[in-house]
Every structure is written in C-alpha cells, then in structure tokens.
Design an enzyme around this catalytic site. Structure first.
Site, PDB file in Angstrom:
ATOM      1  N   LYS A  95       0.835  -1.202   0.000  1.00  0.00           N
ATOM      2  CA  LYS A  95       0.000   0.000   0.000  1.00  0.00           C
ATOM      3  C   LYS A  95       0.867   1.249   0.000  1.00  0.00           C
ATOM      4  O   LYS A  95       0.603   2.217  -0.711  1.00  0.00           O
ATOM      5  CB  LYS A  95      -0.937  -0.006   1.223  1.00  0.00           C
ATOM      6  CG  LYS A  95      -2.063  -1.026   1.076  1.00  0.00           C
ATOM      7  CD  LYS A  95      -2.815  -1.275   2.369  1.00  0.00           C
ATOM      8  CE  LYS A  95      -3.805  -2.427   2.177  1.00  0.00           C
ATOM      9  NZ  LYS A  95      -4.471  -2.849   3.408  1.00  0.00           N
ATOM     10  N   GLN A 129      -4.522  -1.575   9.744  1.00  0.00           N
ATOM     11  CA  GLN A 129      -4.436  -2.899   9.127  1.00  0.00           C
ATOM     12  C   GLN A 129      -5.016  -3.955  10.071  1.00  0.00           C
ATOM     13  O   GLN A 129      -4.640  -4.040  11.242  1.00  0.00           O
ATOM     14  CB  GLN A 129      -2.967  -3.211   8.793  1.00  0.00           C
ATOM     15  CG  GLN A 129      -2.759  -4.505   8.037  1.00  0.00           C
ATOM     16  CD  GLN A 129      -3.365  -4.501   6.632  1.00  0.00           C
ATOM     17  OE1 GLN A 129      -3.262  -3.529   5.895  1.00  0.00           O
ATOM     18  NE2 GLN A 129      -4.022  -5.584   6.279  1.00  0.00           N
ATOM     19  N   ASP A 186     -11.182   2.720   3.937  1.00  0.00           N
ATOM     20  CA  ASP A 186     -11.393   1.276   3.812  1.00  0.00           C
ATOM     21  C   ASP A 186     -12.885   0.953   3.655  1.00  0.00           C
ATOM     22  O   ASP A 186     -13.245  -0.148   3.269  1.00  0.00           O
ATOM     23  CB  ASP A 186     -10.894   0.572   5.096  1.00  0.00           C
ATOM     24  CG  ASP A 186      -9.634  -0.244   4.849  1.00  0.00           C
ATOM     25  OD1 ASP A 186      -9.330  -0.509   3.673  1.00  0.00           O
ATOM     26  OD2 ASP A 186      -8.969  -0.610   5.833  1.00  0.00           O
TER      27      ASP A 186
END
Ligand code: NAP
Length: 284
Positions: free
Chosen positions: A53, A97, A120
């Site tokens: 990412k 994460q 997200d």
C-alpha cells in the site's frame, strides 16, 4: 472456448496513471492527498500488505504515513492515535491494518475512525450509506470487483449474481454493490445446501471463500463471468485462488486470475478513496 482474462494488474495500472494526474492537479491547488496507515504487531502477511500500500501511494504521489506499533500497544493508546489523525489536516484517509491483537476491539477501532476519512469503507456509517445507495466510501475489494466487471462493459442489470462467501469485507458488500447495479443476488455460505445448483445458475459468479481450488468447471455455467477473490498458497508456496483457473477458463466467458486479479484493484480503490477524500477537503 477460452475465457477473456480480466487483468486487475492492467486495469490497476491504467487507473493509477489517471489518478497520478488528479493528484498532481490537487498538489497544484496546495493539497497533497495523505493516507495514514497503522500497523499493529509484526504479522508477516500484514507487513507485506502495508508495504504494498505504501509503495502504491508513493507511485501515485500520495503522501503516506506508516506508524508501526508493537502488539503490546493498549487499546486506549491506539484509539488516541486515531483521534489525533482524525484531526490532522494533512491526512485524508486512515487505515488500521486488520487483524488486530485480541486485546483490541476491531469494532471500537473502526468506529473511532472519522467516517469521512474511512477510506477502507468499514465504518458502519459508510456501510449504511452504501446499503441505502448514498454517496459513501465503498469497501475496496468489492469496489474493485465492480470496476473490473464494468471495465469489460459486462451487463450487470438483470443478471443473476451468485456470491460464494458472506464476509463483512468481501461477500456481503460485493452482493450489495451488485444489487445496487440491479443484479439479482444470491449468497452461498458454509450452511448452503446443494451449492453447485446455485453456482451453476450464475451469470456472474464471485468466489470469496479462502479455500484453494474450491470451485471448478462443474460449478460454472457456460459463458459465466467468474471473479476469483481467494488468495491461498499451495504446497509449493505459490499463490492460487479459490477457483481452478485452467479448467474454469474453458467454460467461463470472462475470468480473473490469481495473482494479478482482484488484489491489485483492492489497493487501487484504496488510493482512489484517499484521492476523493482529499479532493472533497480541497473544495471545503
Ligand atoms: P472469510 O471471512 O473467512 O469468509 C469466508 C466465507 O466463505 C464465509 O462466509 C464462509 O461461510 C464461506 N465458506 C467457508 N466454507 C464454505 C463452504 N464449504 N461452502 C460455502 N461457503 C463457505 O474470508 P474473506 O475475508 O471474505 O476472504 C475470502 C478470501 O478472499 C480469502 O482467500 C482472502 O485471502 C481473500 N481476500 C482477497 C482480497 C484481495 O484483495 N484479493 C481481499 C480480501 C480477501 P460462513 O459465513 O457460513 O462461515
């Protein structure tokens, strides 16, 4: 017949090039899109996702801040970090994460992220907005899947979509997004009886189970579109999907490979959400 391959890798490359131009324009206006990533602990898979990412951000000109914290961090300390990022003018997207250590509540973490920075798309407010067809940050993997289908001008309206898997991050939301596109959606899961009867009636089959080679040509209708979300490692350590690619390819009309399919699109949609968030801020 051999299916046309929908390459997520190629589509991601195209989209990231366009995005870089958008980022350059934003920078000229004095706004550099910023993504904050928090990685808790040292899980190797999470480390590699986070690195990918960060690399993708750098390639696109997005500023990224990676905060690697030990798994001993307390829930309160982690929530305080998020609250600080919520207030930062330089950060337009926040990603923690997953998975998190057991002593930290994922629910609390997700709900602490400002919904307007939840790139997200996991915050219940964004999920609710998505469900009701409002503007929202869409969860990246499902969003990427829809973009892949659309990239080939495949009709979704009126099609029978069968999703195998009903997780909150892939199965459920991809079904919702395709329902929003006027598909007729069926979900299969671990309690489904006679699953093949459903999968064989799918015009578009999305497989998100996490079991190597779970679906083969006997589950697929002639000419169906097959989207393989699964990421598994075989005995030789090679990445393989949930679908037996070589055999499914002979019956499907379109198919996504693993690797090089859904994976690169997931990261691309994360970048997209971050740029959209920054663009919104630039207009405020
Ligand atoms: P998950 O949370 O483990 O969910 C798996 C789903 O599969 C569950 O809904 C489960 O049903 C269903 N399932 C399990 N066994 C089944 C069976 N025998 N028959 C029918 N359904 C069955 O997994 P996930 O997070 O959705 O991920 C799925 C896969 O996609 C994994 O390989 C993951 O690594 C991959 N993934 C890839 C990306 C990417 O960007 N490429 C992103 C996310 C995930 P129940 O609900 O009944 O238990």
């Amino acid at each position: 017949m051999s299916a046309i391959v929908i390459s997520g890798k190629e589509l991601a490359k195209e989209k990231r090039l366009k995005m870089k131009q958008q980022v350059d324009i934003l920078k000229q206006k004095g706004v550099t899109p910023g993504l904050a990533v928090i990685l808790v602990g040292e899980d190797p898979a999470s480390q590699s996702y986070v690195r990918a990412k960060k690399r993708a951000c750098e390639e696109t000109g997005i500023h990224s801040d990676l905060d690697e914290v030990p798994s001993s961090i307390s829930e309160k300390e982690l929530l305080d970090k998020i609250i600080k990022l919520n207030k930062s003018d330089h950060i337009h997207g926040i990603l923690v994460q997953l998975p998190l250590p057991e002593h930290i509540s994922e629910k609390k973490v997700i709900e602490t992220i400002d919904p307007d920075k939840d790139v997200d798309g996991f915050h219940p407010i964004n999920i609710g907005r998505m469900m009701t067809g409002q503007e929202a940050f869409l969860p990246c993997t499902p969003f990427g899947i829809v973009e892949m289908i659309k990239s080939k001008n495949i009709d979704i309206e009126g099609k029978h979509v069968v999703i195998v898997g009903r997780s909150n991050i892939v199965g459920k939301p991809v079904g919702q997004l395709l329902l929003n596109e006027n598909a007729t959606v069926t979900y299969c899961h671990s309690r489904t009886k006679n699953m093949a009867e459903y999968t064989r009636s799918a015009d578009i089959l999305v497989v998100a189970v996490g079991k190597p080679h779970f679906i083969d040509e006997t589950h697929i209708k002639d000419g169906a579109v097959v989207i393989d979300v699964g990421v598994n490692r075989n005995d030789e350590g090679k990445l393989i999907g949930d679908v037996v690619y070589d055999r499914a390819k002979e019956v499907a009309s379109y198919i996504t490979p693993v690797p090089g399919g859904v994976g690169p699109m997931t990261i691309t949609m994360l970048l997209h959400n971050t740029v959209v968030s920054a663009a919104k801020r630039s207009r405020e």
